[in-house]
Write a protein that holds these residues in place. Structure first.
Motif: not given
Length: 555
Positions: A367-376, A391-394, A434-435, A442-448
């Motif tokens: 349930q995790c988006l992962g980490v930023p990719q190459f050069d992102v 960290p942990h702030e949405e 996200a947070r 990164f973890f998705l919380v939801d769409r704005v």
């Protein structure tokens, strides 16, 4: 630059990745020279080599250019289900330096007419089952010419598994003005002129799903496509020996990149399914010794519910992952018990041509988006003030990188609003809340736009859904906000029960929810459905359910 995740970056993997300055069609030509006799596509019993694929791409490209007048920069609509013809058409359009406009085959007349008019496409290529939806557009929109394909031309008969109706359907002949049969286009044997395309040229115009208004065309270049297809290959340790199961719709950026363009860059084999079918998928995985399967979590949920599933049948799999929606924890554990593989989730958008985040294969989190990719470079900011959060702030994800699109087609104001200057760089505003944790995952919380305001409490539907998936009777769930005279909005859950859950009541679900989530998050209304509405890319159409609920109140 966000670097918190670098401590957990895969060992022996560079943090930066040079992007080729060649074009997407160059990838196919190079692979054809390397592996002319290697199987490129398996389609319901038929095997197509890279040499055959390349030859047919050039024949169709020659017809588009020499007979229909398609030239550099012209938009060509590709309106088709997964098939060899989709892949051939995709690369033929690129071969004449034109721009592919891939549209969802679930779209109907009015929607198709909108796309044709919006992108000013004079030529389209479609599956024969979709002719009733697009033929009326000839002459009433910019559309003048329509090439029609029958999937049965590339499929075998007498297989020991069921093929989709659109593949089994007998080939039709069309004689209406403006319609060209696929076979006639190829048999004309026209040769295209040499390509003049450059890496920064526009080559693909996928449209956003339109969940926040009218669909918008996202302008992508060869370079933005190369960024995510190459990034996905290197991150996942893919090789030309791989055999991938192509179940995601190819019109969608994730399927396009991971199920088609990535394998073609490598010279891997694609086992293509026109429609998702868990029984057929199981047979294909076992028969062709599938090694990689990039999917959407709803497919995994359905696949694991198959009573015929055995460990031996899926032992060839080396990687299973995807995006679109988080995989419920209970499903992830079941997958691990069966295969020994952790589900590798990623995150991206149409505007970023698939992934901007991915989980490391050696250390994924559920349930995790992962980490930023190459050069992102990705940040979490306050959606209003744009102040960077810790960290942990949405907050809202903003991102910059090589895969970010060049703007919305013919929508300068919306393009301007989609970007923000931050620390001297232009960042794209994703609209996703996200947070991230201390390790930079990164973890998705939801769409704005999707937040439920229940008596002043913020309820993120995705969080409630993830909890509901832990209930032993729940196969799938979708949460929306239902109008409520006292609370303003209240939480409503649409639920599809699994085989074990027959007879489960609304009261039981609500009582269980009270034990597993805060009181303000508990669904007050439960509605059971036989199935949830799905988009062509396999995403649950929460907005459709939301609109139906609002209509009930108005009506």
């Amino acid at each position: 630059m966000f670097t918190r995740h670098f401590e957990y970056w895969p060992k022996r993997l560079s943090k930066s990745l040079p992007i080729p300055e060649t074009t997407i069609q160059d990838n196919l030509e190079t692979t054809m020279k390397r592996y002319p006799n290697k199987t490129a596509i398996v389609f319901y019993g038929t095997e197509i080599t890279y040499k055959q694929l390349y030859l047919e791409v050039n024949k169709l490209a020659g017809y588009l250019q020499q007979e229909l007048g398609v030239s550099k920069g012209d938009r060509v609509v590709l309106y088709m289900q997964n098939s060899p013809q989709f892949i051939i058409a995709f690369y033929a359009i690129l071969r004449v330096d034109a721009v592919i406009v891939p549209i969802n085959p679930m779209n109907v007349k009015e929607e198709v007419a909108f796309y044709l008019a919006d992108c000013d496409a004079k030529v389209a290529i479609a599956g024969q089952e979709l002719v009733p939806e697009i033929e009326p557009c000839i002459g009433k929109t910019p559309l003048q010419h329509l090439i029609v394909a029958a999937y049965c031309d590339y499929a075998q008969k007498g297989l020991d598994y069921e093929v989709p109706p659109s593949v089994a359907a007998t080939k039709q002949t069309f004689t209406s003005a403006g319609i060209i049969n696929w076979g006639d286009a190829l048999s004309a044997d026209k040769v295209p002129e040499p390509s003049q395309a450059k890496s920064d040229d526009l080559c693909c115009l996928p449209y956003t799903s339109g969940t926040t208004g009218k669909p918008k065309g996202c302008m992508h270049t060869h370079k933005t496509l190369q960024a995510t297809l190459l990034g996905g290959i290197v991150w996942a340790h893919s090789s030309p020996a791989d055999v991938g199961l192509s179940t995601l719709p190819l019109f969608h950026v994730t399927g396009m990149q991971h199920n088609m363009n990535g394998p073609i860059y490598l010279g891997a084999t694609m086992v293509v399914m026109t429609r998702w079918d868990r029984d057929v998928a199981l047979k294909l995985i076992e028969k062709y010794r599938i090694t990689r399967w990039t999917n959407i979590s709803t497919m995994v949920v359905d696949f694991l519910a198959n009573p015929n599933l055995t460990k031996d049948a899926v032992e060839s799999l080396k990687m299973i992952g995807g995006g679109g929606a988080p995989l419920p924890e209970a499903v992830g554990e079941k997958l691990y018990e069966l295969t020994g593989l952790r589900y590798v989730e990623g995150y991206g958008l149409t505007e970023t041509m698939s992934q901007i985040h991915q989980n490391p294969l050696h250390r994924p989190k559920l349930q995790c988006l992962g980490v930023p990719q190459f050069d992102v470079d990705a940040r979490v900011v306050d959606p209003v003030t744009l102040k960077e959060l810790g960290p942990h702030e949405e907050g809202e994800i903003i991102v910059t990188g090589e895969q970010v699109f060049k703007g919305y087609w013919n929508r300068p104001e919306e393009t301007k609003n989609a970007f923000v200057m931050f620390e001297g760089k232009e960042f794209f505003r994703t609209g996703d809340i996200a947070r991230y944790d201390e390790e930079g995952y990164f973890f998705l919380v939801d769409r704005v736009k999707r937040m439920i305001n229940a008596s002043g409490f913020k309820v993120w539907p995705a969080e409630v859904e993830m909890t509901l998936y832990k209930h032993p009777s729940v196969q799938s769930a979708c949460v929306i906000g239902a109008p409520d005279p006292r609370r303003g909005e209240t939480v409503k859950a649409f639920i599809v029960l699994n085989d074990r859950g027959r007879g489960t009541t609304e009261e039981e679900i609500i009582a269980w929810s009270k034990e597993h989530m805060a009181a303000y998050k508990v669904p007050r209304i439960i509605q059971f459905l036989n199935e949830l509405p799905m988009s062509g890319s396999g995403k649950i159409l929460w907005r459709k359910l939301q609109e139906q609920e609002e209509q009930k109140v108005k009506g």
